[in-house]
Design an enzyme around this catalytic site. Structure first.
Site, PDB file in Angstrom:
ATOM      1  N   LYS A  96      -3.390   4.365   4.474  1.00 23.12           N
ATOM      2  CA  LYS A  96      -3.876   3.697   5.678  1.00 23.12           C
ATOM      3  C   LYS A  96      -5.319   4.053   5.995  1.00 23.12           C
ATOM      4  O   LYS A  96      -5.981   3.329   6.738  1.00 23.12           O
ATOM      5  CB  LYS A  96      -2.988   4.080   6.877  1.00 23.12           C
ATOM      6  CG  LYS A  96      -1.516   3.751   6.692  1.00 23.12           C
ATOM      7  CD  LYS A  96      -1.290   2.261   6.469  1.00 23.12           C
ATOM      8  CE  LYS A  96       0.196   1.939   6.351  1.00 23.12           C
ATOM      9  NZ  LYS A  96       0.415   0.505   6.030  1.00 23.12           N
TER      10      LYS A  96
ATOM     11  N   ASP B  87       0.809  -1.217   0.000  1.00 23.05           N
ATOM     12  CA  ASP B  87       0.000   0.000   0.000  1.00 23.05           C
ATOM     13  C   ASP B  87       0.845   1.270   0.000  1.00 23.05           C
ATOM     14  O   ASP B  87       0.304   2.373   0.082  1.00 23.05           O
ATOM     15  CB  ASP B  87      -0.973   0.015   1.184  1.00 23.05           C
ATOM     16  CG  ASP B  87      -0.282   0.114   2.540  1.00 23.05           C
ATOM     17  OD1 ASP B  87       0.956   0.165   2.586  1.00 23.05           O
ATOM     18  OD2 ASP B  87      -0.998   0.144   3.563  1.00 23.05           O
TER      19      ASP B  87
END
Length: 468
Positions: free
Chosen positions: A370, A223
């Protein structure tokens, strides 16, 4: 002189035996079980894994990527494999599948961007540059299905993925494995990304990479869209001869809660201290960004030959610092039984390897997602997708986005931005405190705030929010 038989080892506690049996029944490797036993005994002895401020010194100036001489030799990248941690489900964002398959720009996902970055690095360097995913049982099938659509990525002798381990969540009161018949999957957890090392070994991936001629690995989170392969960093790392290197960035006020790099007074080695390892009395020092100036981006460079040697010498147990994570067995139900999760951080291996080092990199190499705040920003026109398959900010500083609880999950977020992200190129900040659905072609200028009115609202098509 004759010697008698060795003293018998004391029997393992019943709680540990239950956990080990559960792991073996699930097919967990012997090495991973041995690592679990190592940390279980630490927990049983009351270890919390904390690192006291009195035992640490701040890190002084580090070498920086921006200071390296131009014209890196691509040869080191040719001996490097790209390893992406792909076991995350993004549960904090309400995602049930692989987080890397979340849309990032248009229809392109995190994994699509990773694939493009590897391809582009191959074009520029001529390197084979295998892409290897560290998957979990929950992410493996759907992620490999994506890779199957890109047969050009395959590198002879190297599998496209390996599996991270799993371990039982433990009851707080006796450290026995918890039972949760309502959803048995919740009885298990990953051992933190420190599991990378034992999983590389026990899966055979470490041996595969070395047999195929790869000396180094560049490891990063799936990510983190800024963590692209870099010939300059590969060349630098090979030149250091170090067994291990960490990419770090300068801390800002927004990074006070993140893990930081420090020097251990007792032996002068670099160590990583995460928030979970901080004693309450050291909270202020932990958040002091002038004292502890560097945070871990979780992008690492590994010398696979030296890693193999160290793992074999330690029977697969590197001995990373313990991180005790107290939770409930069902993260969405605070009334469910309290459990302990044994975790380790892969960056903590910096203290294991003699000669390990770190390098300061620009913030452009650290673009993690996140929260949906991060997602909105990267989907907006404050960033552009370049020909190098990287997302580059077109404004400096980038706007600060703060979305309320109504946007916490991806599904709720998508419903409230049905036409995509508003324009943030002219914004300094966007704060949404209520429940607002955005229309088409909304623009944000300067500082904009939408208050909580107590009911759902709509931002009309073409609206301009903020100053101007």
């Amino acid at each position: 002189m004759t010697t008698g038989p060795a003293d018998p080892q004391p029997p393992a506690p019943p709680a540990l035996l239950s956990a080990v049996t559960k792991m073996r029944d699930a097919g967990v490797s012997d090495t991973a079980v041995a690592v679990f036993e190592h940390y279980w005994h630490q927990l049983d002895q009351g270890s919390t894994g904390t690192l006291a401020e009195a035992d640490l010194e701040p890190v002084r100036e580090l070498e920086a990527l921006t200071d390296l001489a131009p014209g890196a030799d691509p040869g080191a990248l040719g001996r490097t494999a790209v390893v992406k941690l792909n076991g995350g489900l993004g549960t904090s964002m309400g995602i049930t599948g692989a987080k890397s398959l979340l849309r990032l720009r248009g229809e392109r996902t995190f994994l699509d961007l990773i694939i493009d970055q590897v391809r582009r690095a191959r074009e520029l360097s001529g390197a084979r540059l295998p892409l290897v995913l560290m998957n979990s049982f929950r992410t493996r099938a759907e992620s490999l299905a994506v890779l199957d659509r890109h047969p050009d990525l395959a590198v002879e002798g190297v599998d496209p993925d390996f599996l991270q381990s799993q371990e039982p969540k433990l009851r707080v009161e006796d450290l026995a494995p918890v039972e949760w018949p309502a959803d048995p999957d919740l009885e298990w957890c990953p051992p933190g990304h420190g599991d990378l090392y034992v999983s590389l070994l026990s899966s055979g991936m470490l041996a595969q990479l070395r047999a195929a001629g790869f000396r180094y690995a560049f490891v990063s989170n799936a990510d983190n869209v800024g963590a692209a392969p870099s010939a300059a960093l590969a060349d630098w790392f090979a030149g250091t001869g170090a067994p291990f290197a960490m990419e770090v960035c300068r801390r800002t006020p927004a990074d006070r809660k993140g893990g930081h790099l420090a020097v251990r007074r007792s032996d002068g080695r670099l160590v990583l201290r995460e928030k979970a390892q901080v004693e309450e009395s050291d909270t202020a020092a932990f958040g002091d960004i002038e004292r502890h100036r560097y945070f871990n981006t979780n992008s690492l460079w590994l010398d696979l030959d030296q890693l193999e040697e160290t793992l074999r010498a330690r029977d697969g147990v590197l001995g990373l610092p313990l991180i005790r994570n107290d939770k409930t067995v069902d993260p969405t139900d605070r009334q469910s039984p309290r459990v302990v999760q044994i975790e380790t951080a892969m960056g903590a291996a910096i203290e294991i390897f003699e000669g390990a080092t770190a390098i300061e990199v620009p913030r452009t190499r650290f673009r993690p997602v996140k929260t949906t705040d991060d997602l909105l920003l990267l989907r907006s026109d404050a960033y552009e997708l370049t020909g190098e398959a990287t997302l580059e900010a077109v404004v400096d500083p980038v706007p600060l986005v703060t979305l309320g609880d109504a946007y916490a999950t991806v599904s709720a977020f998508e419903q409230r931005f049905p036409h995509g992200a508003p324009s943030l190129r002219e914004a300094r900040s966007l704060t949404v405190e209520g429940d607002w659905t955005f229309g088409r072609d909304v623009r944000v200028r300067g500082e904009a705030r939408l208050e909580d009115t107590g009911r759902a609202g709509e931002v009309p098509d073409g609206a301009v929010l903020g100053e101007g």
